[in-house]
Scaffold this active site. Structure first.
Site, PDB file in Angstrom:
ATOM      1  N   SER A 242       0.832  -1.216   0.000  1.00 43.11           N
ATOM      2  CA  SER A 242       0.000   0.000   0.000  1.00 43.11           C
ATOM      3  C   SER A 242       0.863   1.261   0.000  1.00 43.11           C
ATOM      4  O   SER A 242       0.542   2.239  -0.697  1.00 43.11           O
ATOM      5  CB  SER A 242      -0.950   0.003   1.205  1.00 43.11           C
ATOM      6  OG  SER A 242      -0.252  -0.167   2.416  1.00 43.11           O
ATOM      7  N   HIS A 272      -2.177  -8.769   2.118  1.00 40.87           N
ATOM      8  CA  HIS A 272      -1.797  -7.506   2.774  1.00 40.87           C
ATOM      9  C   HIS A 272      -2.901  -7.144   3.783  1.00 40.87           C
ATOM     10  O   HIS A 272      -3.229  -7.948   4.643  1.00 40.87           O
ATOM     11  CB  HIS A 272      -1.576  -6.451   1.670  1.00 40.87           C
ATOM     12  CG  HIS A 272      -0.925  -5.170   2.105  1.00 40.87           C
ATOM     13  ND1 HIS A 272      -0.223  -5.039   3.272  1.00 40.87           N
ATOM     14  CD2 HIS A 272      -0.873  -3.942   1.504  1.00 40.87           C
ATOM     15  CE1 HIS A 272       0.228  -3.795   3.369  1.00 40.87           C
ATOM     16  NE2 HIS A 272      -0.162  -3.104   2.316  1.00 40.87           N
ATOM     17  N   HIS A 318       5.560 -12.761   7.517  1.00 41.70           N
ATOM     18  CA  HIS A 318       5.796 -11.385   7.077  1.00 41.70           C
ATOM     19  C   HIS A 318       6.928 -11.360   6.063  1.00 41.70           C
ATOM     20  O   HIS A 318       7.860 -12.170   6.141  1.00 41.70           O
ATOM     21  CB  HIS A 318       6.133 -10.472   8.261  1.00 41.70           C
ATOM     22  CG  HIS A 318       5.955  -9.027   7.924  1.00 41.70           C
ATOM     23  ND1 HIS A 318       6.953  -8.271   7.368  1.00 41.70           N
ATOM     24  CD2 HIS A 318       4.876  -8.227   8.030  1.00 41.70           C
ATOM     25  CE1 HIS A 318       6.496  -7.045   7.160  1.00 41.70           C
ATOM     26  NE2 HIS A 318       5.234  -6.992   7.546  1.00 41.70           N
ATOM     27  N   ARG A 327       3.550  -4.537  16.671  1.00 46.55           N
ATOM     28  CA  ARG A 327       2.178  -4.025  16.556  1.00 46.55           C
ATOM     29  C   ARG A 327       1.193  -5.069  17.074  1.00 46.55           C
ATOM     30  O   ARG A 327       0.141  -4.737  17.619  1.00 46.55           O
ATOM     31  CB  ARG A 327       1.871  -3.671  15.090  1.00 46.55           C
ATOM     32  CG  ARG A 327       2.802  -2.615  14.505  1.00 46.55           C
ATOM     33  CD  ARG A 327       2.590  -2.430  13.019  1.00 46.55           C
ATOM     34  NE  ARG A 327       2.852  -3.668  12.274  1.00 46.55           N
ATOM     35  CZ  ARG A 327       2.612  -3.822  10.980  1.00 46.55           C
ATOM     36  NH1 ARG A 327       2.098  -2.834  10.262  1.00 46.55           N
ATOM     37  NH2 ARG A 327       2.891  -4.961  10.380  1.00 46.55           N
ATOM     38  N   ASP A 373      -2.120  -8.121  11.823  1.00 43.27           N
ATOM     39  CA  ASP A 373      -3.506  -8.460  11.513  1.00 43.27           C
ATOM     40  C   ASP A 373      -4.056  -9.602  12.358  1.00 43.27           C
ATOM     41  O   ASP A 373      -5.267  -9.820  12.382  1.00 43.27           O
ATOM     42  CB  ASP A 373      -3.628  -8.814  10.029  1.00 43.27           C
ATOM     43  CG  ASP A 373      -3.314  -7.620   9.146  1.00 43.27           C
ATOM     44  OD1 ASP A 373      -3.787  -6.525   9.466  1.00 43.27           O
ATOM     45  OD2 ASP A 373      -2.575  -7.784   8.154  1.00 43.27           O
TER      46      ASP A 373
HETATM   47  N1  AMX Z   1       0.690 -19.649   6.138  1.00 43.86           N
HETATM   48  C1  AMX Z   1       1.062 -20.593   5.223  1.00 43.86           C
HETATM   49  N2  AMX Z   1       2.104 -20.441   4.398  1.00 43.86           N
HETATM   50  C2  AMX Z   1       2.819 -19.311   4.508  1.00 43.86           C
HETATM   51  C3  AMX Z   1       2.514 -18.309   5.437  1.00 43.86           C
HETATM   52  C4  AMX Z   1       1.387 -18.509   6.267  1.00 43.86           C
HETATM   53  N3  AMX Z   1       0.986 -17.590   7.154  1.00 43.86           N
HETATM   54  N4  AMX Z   1       3.396 -17.298   5.305  1.00 43.86           N
HETATM   55  C5  AMX Z   1       4.232 -17.658   4.307  1.00 43.86           C
HETATM   56  N5  AMX Z   1       3.882 -18.866   3.821  1.00 43.86           N
HETATM   57  C6  AMX Z   1       4.477 -19.578   2.680  1.00 43.86           C
HETATM   58  C7  AMX Z   1       4.381 -18.710   1.449  1.00 43.86           C
HETATM   59  O1  AMX Z   1       3.089 -18.790   0.871  1.00 43.86           O
HETATM   60  C8  AMX Z   1       5.469 -19.255   0.589  1.00 43.86           C
HETATM   61  O2  AMX Z   1       5.004 -20.456   0.022  1.00 43.86           O
HETATM   62  P1  AMX Z   1       5.460 -20.887  -1.463  1.00 43.86           P
HETATM   63  O3  AMX Z   1       6.941 -21.094  -1.363  1.00 43.86           O
HETATM   64  O4  AMX Z   1       4.675 -22.134  -1.693  1.00 43.86           O
HETATM   65  O5  AMX Z   1       5.100 -19.772  -2.370  1.00 43.86           O
HETATM   66  C9  AMX Z   1       6.539 -19.613   1.617  1.00 43.86           C
HETATM   67  O6  AMX Z   1       5.852 -19.761   2.881  1.00 43.86           O
HETATM   68  C10 AMX Z   1       7.618 -18.574   1.764  1.00 43.86           C
HETATM   69  O7  AMX Z   1       7.024 -17.290   2.007  1.00 43.86           O
HETATM   70  P2  AMX Z   1       7.733 -16.209   2.946  1.00 43.86           P
HETATM   71  O8  AMX Z   1       9.033 -15.848   2.338  1.00 43.86           O
HETATM   72  O9  AMX Z   1       7.711 -16.683   4.341  1.00 43.86           O
HETATM   73  O10 AMX Z   1       6.693 -15.001   2.887  1.00 43.86           O
HETATM   74  P3  AMX Z   1       6.514 -13.877   1.774  1.00 43.86           P
HETATM   75  O11 AMX Z   1       7.490 -12.787   2.053  1.00 43.86           O
HETATM   76  O12 AMX Z   1       6.498 -14.455   0.408  1.00 43.86           O
HETATM   77  O13 AMX Z   1       5.027 -13.390   2.084  1.00 43.86           O
HETATM   78  C11 AMX Z   1       3.210 -12.850   3.525  1.00 43.86           C
HETATM   79  C12 AMX Z   1       4.710 -12.668   3.250  1.00 43.86           C
HETATM   80  C13 AMX Z   1       2.802 -11.878   4.638  1.00 43.86           C
HETATM   81  C14 AMX Z   1       2.437 -12.516   2.252  1.00 43.86           C
HETATM   82  C15 AMX Z   1       2.951 -14.314   3.946  1.00 43.86           C
HETATM   83  O14 AMX Z   1       3.605 -14.586   5.151  1.00 43.86           O
HETATM   84  C16 AMX Z   1       1.477 -14.628   4.091  1.00 43.86           C
HETATM   85  O15 AMX Z   1       0.826 -14.969   3.098  1.00 43.86           O
HETATM   86  N6  AMX Z   1       0.895 -14.536   5.345  1.00 43.86           N
HETATM   87  C17 AMX Z   1      -0.531 -14.725   5.540  1.00 43.86           C
HETATM   88  C18 AMX Z   1      -1.299 -13.481   5.110  1.00 43.86           C
HETATM   89  C19 AMX Z   1      -1.064 -12.321   6.043  1.00 43.86           C
HETATM   90  O16 AMX Z   1      -1.149 -12.443   7.243  1.00 43.86           O
HETATM   91  N7  AMX Z   1      -0.805 -11.144   5.469  1.00 43.86           N
HETATM   92  C20 AMX Z   1      -0.681  -9.894   6.242  1.00 43.86           C
HETATM   93  C21 AMX Z   1       0.751  -9.411   6.347  1.00 43.86           C
HETATM   94  C22 AMX Z   1       0.814  -8.092   7.076  1.00 43.86           C
HETATM   95  C23 AMX Z   1       0.170  -7.003   6.278  1.00 43.86           C
HETATM   96  O17 AMX Z   1       0.609  -6.686   5.192  1.00 43.86           O
HETATM   97  N8  AMX Z   1      -0.886  -6.446   6.727  1.00 43.86           N
END
Ligand code: AMX
Length: 435
Positions: A242, A272, A318, A327, A373
């Site tokens: 964002s 996000h 994250h 947070r 979140d």
């Molecule tokens: N549950 C299951 N799998 C997860 C996970 C979770 N909470 N977090 C990461 N992973 C997986 C990824 O999907 C990725 O899988 P892949 O290799 O099959 O594609 C792998 O672990 C490696 O990812 P990463 O390097 O740990 O994370 P990232 O930097 O690619 O993504 C984020 C970060 C936040 C998108 C991810 O942790 C996620 O999807 N979390 C759940 C959604 C969430 O809570 N988002 C809010 C974040 C805060 C915000 O922006 N408000």
């Protein structure tokens, strides 16, 4: 005492000189190198952005102008003695780098209240939206429409000198933030309540007014939660979707409204900001499926079912952080203080102790700990704001405070059109592949 704009007028030339001198001495210093994996991997860890208000440390979490969240809670003026910091004060800090006095904080409250009204056609636009249109889509629609009164767009079409860009950007930033309670509360009242929105009270702070427009100001604790919430979600350095979207659009000299509307559209993605509604949905569904008194084993099995179903556990993980998000901790502290006996809080606490172990065993997630979140929904539920689809709108109101602060600096520092380099796979192979 000086107003925020008067203080900025003094600071901006100093900062411009500082940046100029710094670039002269260090402009050719290498910030880092980029691998092919990073190019395919969402540019994680690529250093290529300037963001003045906050810097995120992977272990420690966010600092606003060098101050941790507990430091901000201690140092920024509050409405209640010893209470939560006022988002107005945080805005002053993000924009100037200085902690405002209570009087300066009050001057921002008053200005925001005075600028809060929205045009009738924007009210009509929101009133005509079907209740089934997601609140974030309505939010973005209304912000685009507020563009009608942009000072920046008007000044640009009148041929403003680029040295003066920051002035109308500042005016738009102040107007935009000020108008968010009327926009966001109207969406809430239309979609979930009777469509009636209270009037802004000119002598009250931003969070009181927003809570009141939503219909929750009778509860002083909710208003305090709103102050904390709006501070916590405001800024998380420049690379998150964002913030980066707002900054990118702004770099085209699209005005602050068009820029922020784009930022909101990013925030509406489930990876996000939308994660805050997804967390609650996931938690409720778990309760429905395995019962309110589920054992740790049942919860663990439910977690594995989520992961094996190819879904993420919302609220955990994250892109930058590698520890529990401060947070999250600030919201947990609030819950421990105000709702220690709440059953949903007990469940969230339980998940806090179970999920990191499961995600670690699963072995993919770089950060198995909770993010911001994972905790906001339980607090809102407790005070009766039950409508999960709305939660990301609250995040968006807060995020404006961070991204508008930076947009003022983008235009003050004359940051140019953003345009990183991309390659096709074929081109990369031609450049690097051995055969
Ligand atoms: N549950 C299951 N799998 C997860 C996970 C979770 N909470 N977090 C990461 N992973 C997986 C990824 O999907 C990725 O899988 P892949 O290799 O099959 O594609 C792998 O672990 C490696 O990812 P990463 O390097 O740990 O994370 P990232 O930097 O690619 O993504 C984020 C970060 C936040 C998108 C991810 O942790 C996620 O999807 N979390 C759940 C959604 C969430 O809570 N988002 C809010 C974040 C805060 C915000 O922006 N408000």
């Amino acid at each position: 005492a000086k107003s925020l704009k008067e203080r900025l007028t003094e600071i901006i030339p100093e900062k411009q000189e500082e940046v100029k001198a710094f670039k002269k001495d260090y402009g050719n210093t290498v910030l880092g190198e980029v691998t092919i994996n990073q190019a395919y991997g969402g540019m994680r860890g690529v250093k290529g952005l300037i963001w003045e208000g906050s810097v995120l440390d992977a272990e420690e979490g966010i600092r606003f102008r060098g101050k941790t969240i507990p430091e901000c809670q201690k140092e920024l003026p509050s409405a209640v003695p010893g209470g939560e910091p006022l988002p107005e004060a945080l805005f002053w800090l993000l924009v100037t780098g200085e902690v405002p006095t209570p009087e300066q904080t009050k001057s921002v409250s008053q200005e925001w209240a005075a600028r809060a009204a929205i045009p009738e056609f924007v009210e009509d636009l929101l009133d005509r939206c079907p209740k089934t249109l997601h609140p974030m889509a309505q939010f973005s629609l209304a912000i685009n429409a507020l563009q009608h009164d942009s000072h920046f767009a008007k000044a640009y079409s009148n041929g403003i000198n680029k040295a003066d860009y920051w002035g109308p950007t500042y005016e738009d930033a102040m107007d935009l933030i000020a108008k968010l309670p009327n926009v966001a509360a109207r969406i809430y009242r239309n979609v979930y309540k009777d469509g009636k929105v209270a009037d802004i009270q000119l002598d009250k702070d931003y969070s009181y007014n927003f809570s009141n427009l939503l219909g929750f100001a009778d509860n002083k604790e909710f208003v305090e939660l709103m102050r904390l919430y709006l501070v916590l979600h405001s800024d998380h350095e420049g690379g998150n979707a964002s913030a980066h979207t707002t900054h990118l659009i702004g770099s085209t000299l699209a005005d602050p409204y068009l820029s922020f509307a784009g930022g909101l559209n990013s925030l509406a993605g489930p990876l996000h900001g939308l994660a805050n509604q997804e967390v609650l949905r996931w938690t409720m569904k778990m309760q429905e499926t395995i019962g309110k008194d589920a054992s740790d084993e049942q919860i663990t099995k439910y977690l594995w079912d989520t992961l094996n179903g190819g879904k993420v556990v919302p609220g955990f993980g994250h892109a930058v952080l590698r520890k529990t998000d401060p947070r999250y901790m600030a919201q947990r502290e609030f819950a421990l203080q105000h709702l220690p006996e709440d059953p949903l809080f007990a469940l969230v606490s339980k998940l806090y102790h179970i999920i990191p172990g499961v995600l670690t065993e699963h072995g993919k997630t770089a950060n198995p700990y909770p993010n911001v979140d994972a905790h906001s929904g339980v607090l809102l539920q407790y005070y009766g704001m039950k409508e999960q689809d709305y939660y990301t709108v609250l995040f968006g109101v807060s995020r404006a405070i961070g991204v508008m602060s930076q947009l003022i600096w983008d235009r003050s520092l004359g940051l140019p059109l953003e345009r990183p380099k991309s390659y096709s796979t074929a081109h990369l192979k031609k450049m690097y592949a051995k055969n």
